[in-house]
Design a protein around this motif. Structure first.
Motif, short mmCIF file in Angstrom:
data_model
loop_
_atom_site.label_atom_id
_atom_site.label_comp_id
_atom_site.label_asym_id
_atom_site.label_seq_id
_atom_site.Cartn_x
_atom_site.Cartn_y
_atom_site.Cartn_z
N ALA A 188 -2.48 -15.79 8.63
CA ALA A 188 -2.42 -14.90 7.46
C ALA A 188 -0.98 -14.85 6.95
O ALA A 188 -0.07 -14.49 7.68
CB ALA A 188 -2.89 -13.50 7.84
N PRO A 189 -0.76 -15.18 5.68
CA PRO A 189 0.59 -15.14 5.12
C PRO A 189 1.00 -13.70 4.80
O PRO A 189 0.16 -12.81 4.68
CB PRO A 189 0.47 -15.97 3.85
N PRO A 190 2.30 -13.44 4.63
CA PRO A 190 2.75 -12.10 4.27
C PRO A 190 2.28 -11.72 2.87
O PRO A 190 2.10 -12.57 2.00
CB PRO A 190 4.27 -12.20 4.34
N ARG A 191 2.08 -10.40 2.68
CA ARG A 191 1.67 -9.90 1.37
C ARG A 191 2.31 -8.52 1.18
O ARG A 191 1.88 -7.54 1.78
CB ARG A 191 0.14 -9.81 1.29
N THR A 192 3.34 -8.46 0.36
CA THR A 192 4.14 -7.24 0.24
C THR A 192 4.22 -6.72 -1.19
O THR A 192 5.01 -5.83 -1.49
CB THR A 192 5.57 -7.49 0.75
N GLY A 193 3.39 -7.23 -2.09
CA GLY A 193 3.50 -6.88 -3.49
C GLY A 193 3.24 -5.42 -3.82
O GLY A 193 3.67 -4.95 -4.88
N GLN A 194 2.55 -4.69 -2.93
CA GLN A 194 2.28 -3.28 -3.20
C GLN A 194 3.22 -2.35 -2.44
O GLN A 194 2.98 -1.14 -2.40
CB GLN A 194 0.81 -2.95 -2.88
N TRP A 195 4.29 -2.88 -1.88
CA TRP A 195 5.24 -2.05 -1.16
C TRP A 195 6.16 -1.19 -2.04
O TRP A 195 6.53 -0.09 -1.63
CB TRP A 195 6.12 -2.93 -0.28
N PRO A 196 6.59 -1.66 -3.22
CA PRO A 196 7.56 -0.85 -4.00
C PRO A 196 7.06 0.58 -4.22
O PRO A 196 5.91 0.82 -4.58
CB PRO A 196 7.65 -1.62 -5.32
N GLY A 197 7.97 1.53 -3.97
CA GLY A 197 7.65 2.93 -4.16
C GLY A 197 7.11 3.62 -2.93
O GLY A 197 6.93 4.85 -2.94
N LEU A 198 6.85 2.88 -1.85
CA LEU A 198 6.34 3.50 -0.63
C LEU A 198 7.50 3.94 0.27
O LEU A 198 8.62 3.42 0.18
CB LEU A 198 5.45 2.52 0.14
N ASP A 199 7.23 4.90 1.15
CA ASP A 199 8.23 5.35 2.11
C ASP A 199 8.58 4.22 3.06
O ASP A 199 7.75 3.33 3.34
CB ASP A 199 7.70 6.54 2.92
N LEU A 200 9.81 4.26 3.59
CA LEU A 200 10.25 3.27 4.56
C LEU A 200 10.19 3.84 5.96
O LEU A 200 10.58 4.98 6.19
CB LEU A 200 11.68 2.82 4.23
N ALA A 201 9.72 3.03 6.90
CA ALA A 201 9.67 3.43 8.30
C ALA A 201 11.03 3.20 8.95
O ALA A 201 11.85 2.41 8.48
CB ALA A 201 8.60 2.62 9.03
N THR A 202 11.27 3.91 10.04
CA THR A 202 12.53 3.76 10.76
C THR A 202 12.51 2.57 11.72
O THR A 202 13.54 2.21 12.27
CB THR A 202 12.84 5.04 11.55
N GLY A 203 11.36 1.99 11.93
CA GLY A 203 11.23 0.83 12.81
C GLY A 203 9.86 0.23 12.68
O GLY A 203 8.93 0.87 12.15
N GLY A 204 9.71 -1.00 13.16
CA GLY A 204 8.43 -1.68 13.03
C GLY A 204 7.29 -0.96 13.71
O GLY A 204 6.16 -0.97 13.22
N ARG A 205 7.57 -0.32 14.84
CA ARG A 205 6.49 0.34 15.58
C ARG A 205 6.02 1.63 14.92
O ARG A 205 4.94 2.13 15.23
CB ARG A 205 6.95 0.64 17.01
#
Length: 267
Positions: free
Chosen positions: A76-93
């Motif tokens: 499965a390739p990455p898909r990040t097009g709907q990320w803008p405007g979302l909160d950011l996590a402090t880490g991957g977990r």
């Protein structure tokens, strides 16, 4: 051995085919949206369906703004097009969506037409089976928040799954192809002389047949139980008028009407 669909399956699967694949790290909003579309035709009459990003914002989802290949199934390739405007996590977990956040998105973005009833506790095959039996006749789509490592391969052959239905023995089925905390929609069941399979609408076309696969009920129960109690559960999406009925079924199955901690902080 007949397949028994849950409510809204035709709408759910039509939207599922059109919506694949999920944006990275947003399986919770993706599954919540599918359940809402499956249980109400409101969006098709009233205008465009809110997208996954809208569900993510209401749910308080957070993304870790880096590529995490292990969070996707092989191929499965990455898909990040709907990320803008979302909160950011402090880490991957800590990226993703809390269980109660997904429930909040269901209720708000269905305009109050739907209720999100949590089911958590000590999951066993008997309790999962009892809950699903108790929901017979209730308009419901369960959204499962589970650990995929406990499942069998989404590409297990039809012959091997039919053998499981006949015998209840899943020991020969191949192991899951990935291991991650995940949300999927359970859209039906198939009961055989020896075992029960649950039909899952997953979020990547690389899994199963275009994102749909069958899993032994005991494996789904183990995937809900994870390694620690109350870290996985079912979000029962139902008509608002059936909230209490769904709650009665949860308690009758020996489970709790409480949100679980899947590792993502509620926002």
């Amino acid at each position: 051995m007949a397949f028994v669909p849950f409510t809204g399956v035709d709408s759910l699967l039509a939207e599922h085919a059109a919506a694949l694949p999920q944006p990275d790290q947003l399986c919770g909003p993706f599954a919540a949206r599918l359940a809402v579309v499956g249980l109400t035709g409101r969006y098709r009459r009233a205008g465009p369906v809110p997208d996954v990003a809208a569900f993510a914002r209401v749910a308080g989802s957070a993304v870790w703004p880096h590529d995490v290949p292990g969070a996707r199934p092989p191929g499965a390739p990455p898909r990040t097009g709907q990320w803008p405007g979302l909160d950011l996590a402090t880490g991957g977990r800590t990226a993703g969506t809390s269980a109660d956040g997904a429930g909040r998105a269901v209720e708000q973005l269905s305009g109050g037409m739907l209720a999100a009833v949590p089911a958590s506790g000590s999951w066993t095959p008997d309790r999962l089976r009892g809950l699903l039996n108790g929901l017979t006749g209730v308009p419901v789509l369960p959204v499962a928040n589970l650990d995929t490592a406990w499942l069998v391969s989404s590409h297990a052959s039809p012959e091997s799954l039919d053998a499981y239905l006949a015998t209840g023995d899943d020991s020969a089925l191949p192991a899951a192809e990935w291991s991650v905390g995940h949300f999927v929609v359970v859209y039906g069941r198939e009961d055989g002389p020896g075992g029960t399979l649950l039909a899952l609408a997953d979020s990547y076309p690389q899994l199963g047949e275009a994102g749909r696969h069958r899993q032994p009920l005991p494996r789904v129960a183990a995937a809900l139980a994870r390694d620690r109690r109350r870290t996985g559960g079912l979000l029962l999406v139902t008509a608002a008028g059936h909230r209490e009925t769904a709650g009665v079924a949860v308690r009758a199955a020996g489970l709790e009407i409480e949100w679980w901690d899947n590792g993502t902080r509620a926002r």
